[in-house]
Scaffold this active site. Structure first.
Site, PDB file in Angstrom:
ATOM      1  N   GLU A 192      98.532 116.459 -51.985  1.00 26.74           N
ATOM      2  CA  GLU A 192      99.274 116.376 -50.720  1.00 26.74           C
ATOM      3  C   GLU A 192     100.706 116.895 -50.863  1.00 26.74           C
ATOM      4  O   GLU A 192     101.570 116.559 -50.064  1.00 26.74           O
ATOM      5  CB  GLU A 192      99.288 114.911 -50.227  1.00 26.74           C
TER       6      GLU A 192
ATOM      7  N   PHE B 194      94.856 105.083 -46.432  1.00 28.49           N
ATOM      8  CA  PHE B 194      94.256 105.515 -45.165  1.00 28.49           C
ATOM      9  C   PHE B 194      94.274 107.039 -45.092  1.00 28.49           C
ATOM     10  O   PHE B 194      95.316 107.664 -45.259  1.00 28.49           O
ATOM     11  CB  PHE B 194      95.038 104.928 -43.979  1.00 28.49           C
ATOM     12  N   GLY B 195      93.112 107.638 -44.815  1.00 29.50           N
ATOM     13  CA  GLY B 195      93.015 109.088 -44.662  1.00 29.50           C
ATOM     14  C   GLY B 195      92.633 109.440 -43.240  1.00 29.50           C
ATOM     15  O   GLY B 195      91.787 108.779 -42.626  1.00 29.50           O
ATOM     16  N   TYR B 196      93.280 110.469 -42.682  1.00 29.75           N
ATOM     17  CA  TYR B 196      93.025 110.863 -41.288  1.00 29.75           C
ATOM     18  C   TYR B 196      92.672 112.347 -41.155  1.00 29.75           C
ATOM     19  O   TYR B 196      92.323 112.812 -40.074  1.00 29.75           O
ATOM     20  CB  TYR B 196      94.258 110.554 -40.416  1.00 29.75           C
ATOM     21  N   GLY B 197      92.815 113.102 -42.258  1.00 28.08           N
ATOM     22  CA  GLY B 197      92.536 114.546 -42.209  1.00 28.08           C
ATOM     23  C   GLY B 197      91.442 114.867 -43.212  1.00 28.08           C
ATOM     24  O   GLY B 197      90.365 114.260 -43.185  1.00 28.08           O
ATOM     25  N   SER B 198      91.756 115.766 -44.140  1.00 28.40           N
ATOM     26  CA  SER B 198      90.724 116.118 -45.130  1.00 28.40           C
ATOM     27  C   SER B 198      90.343 114.918 -45.995  1.00 28.40           C
ATOM     28  O   SER B 198      89.252 114.888 -46.566  1.00 28.40           O
ATOM     29  CB  SER B 198      91.195 117.279 -46.009  1.00 28.40           C
TER      30      SER B 198
HETATM   31  C1  SIN Z   1      94.963 112.881 -44.853  1.00 28.92           C
HETATM   32  O1  SIN Z   1      93.840 113.394 -44.790  1.00 28.92           O
HETATM   33  O2  SIN Z   1      95.100 111.640 -44.695  1.00 28.92           O
HETATM   34  C2  SIN Z   1      96.184 113.687 -45.133  1.00 28.92           C
HETATM   35  C3  SIN Z   1      96.124 115.087 -44.683  1.00 28.92           C
HETATM   36  C4  SIN Z   1      95.118 115.929 -45.393  1.00 28.92           C
HETATM   37  O3  SIN Z   1      95.061 115.893 -46.632  1.00 28.92           O
HETATM   38  O4  SIN Z   1      94.361 116.659 -44.741  1.00 28.92           O
END
Ligand code: SIN
Length: 193
Positions: free
Chosen positions: A99, A24-28
Site C-alpha cells: 500500500e 478492514f479492506g475495501y479495495g483490492s
Molecule cells: C484496500 O483495499 O483496503 C486498500 C486499497 C487497495 O489496496 O486497493
C-alpha cells in the site's frame, strides 16, 4: 514518497503489543488476500465512502499514465462495505509495502454483519498524498481506467474484480457499479447502458 509512507506507517504504534489486529479492506484487499490471516469476515465502516480517487503509478498504471484505484473519503452517515481480516502484526511489513503509493494506516471501528464491532486498522489514501487524483465524473474515471495498465495488470481488472467481490458479498456500491457500466459501454459502444 513511497519510502516516506512506509516509514510513517511503521511509526504507527497504536496496536503495539497486540498479538492480533483486525484489518478492514475495501479495495483490492477484498478480493486479493496475498497475506496470511487467522480469520476473514464481511464487515463495514461508518462515515466513509469508497471512491476511485487515488492514482496508481505502481500497480495499475505507470508514472506517465496513472490508473485509478480505490480510497475512502469521509462522508457523514455513509457505510463502506468490505472484508475484515484478523492478522498478526508481522503482516504489516508486507501490507505497508503493498500500500506504499500513498496509503496510511488509520485506526477505525470495524462493524461485523452480526452487529458486533471492534477497533482495527484501514489503509487510507487522503488528498495530501502526491498520487491523489481526486473527484472526476464516473464516465471520466471509466475512460482513465480503460486506458491504464501497470505491473499488476490492467486497471479495468481491479475495478471488475472489486465489483464482482461486492456482488458476492451481497453489497451494492453505486459509484463502483456506475464506473463498471461505463467501462462496459466503452468496450462495447453499441450496447445499451
Ligand atoms: C484496500 O483495499 O483496503 C486498500 C486499497 C487497495 O489496496 O486497493
Amino acid at each position: 514518497m513511497d519510502a516516506a509512507t512506509i516509514a510513517i506507517n511503521q511509526r504507527m504504534n497504536k496496536f503495539d503489543g497486540h498479538a492480533q489486529v483486525w484489518l478492514f479492506g475495501y479495495g483490492s484487499l477484498i478480493y486479493k488476500a496475498d497475506f496470511p490471516y487467522i480469520a476473514r469476515r464481511p464487515a463495514s465502516i461508518t462515515g466513509w465512502t469508497r471512491r476511485f480517487w487515488q492514482g496508481s503509478h505502481d500497480h495499475r498504471g505507470t508514472p506517465m499514465a496513472p490508473g485509478r484505484v480505490a480510497t475512502i473519503v469521509p462522508q457523514a452517515g455513509a457505510i463502506c462495505d468490505g472484508m475484515a481480516y484478523l492478522i498478526t502484526p508481522e503482516v504489516f511489513a508486507h501490507l505497508d509495502h503493498r500500500e506504499k503509493n500513498g496509503y496510511l494506516r488509520l485506526s477505525t471501528v470495524i462493524s461485523f454483519d452480526d452487529g458486533s464491532s471492534t477497533e482495527g486498522l484501514v489503509y487510507i489514501a487522503n488528498e495530501e498524498n502526491a498520487a491523489f487524483l481526486g473527484a472526476a465524473s464516473e464516465l471520466d474515471i471509466a475512460r482513465q481506467i480503460a486506458r491504464a495498465a501497470g505491473p499488476s495488470g490492467p486497471n479495468s481488472e481491479y475495478l471488475l474484480h472489486l465489483a464482482h467481490a461486492l456482488r458476492e458479498l451481497g453489497k451494492t456500491d453505486p459509484h463502483v457499479f456506475a464506473i463498471e457500466r461505463h467501462l462496459a459501454q466503452l468496450s462495447h459502444p453499441g450496447t445499451a447502458g
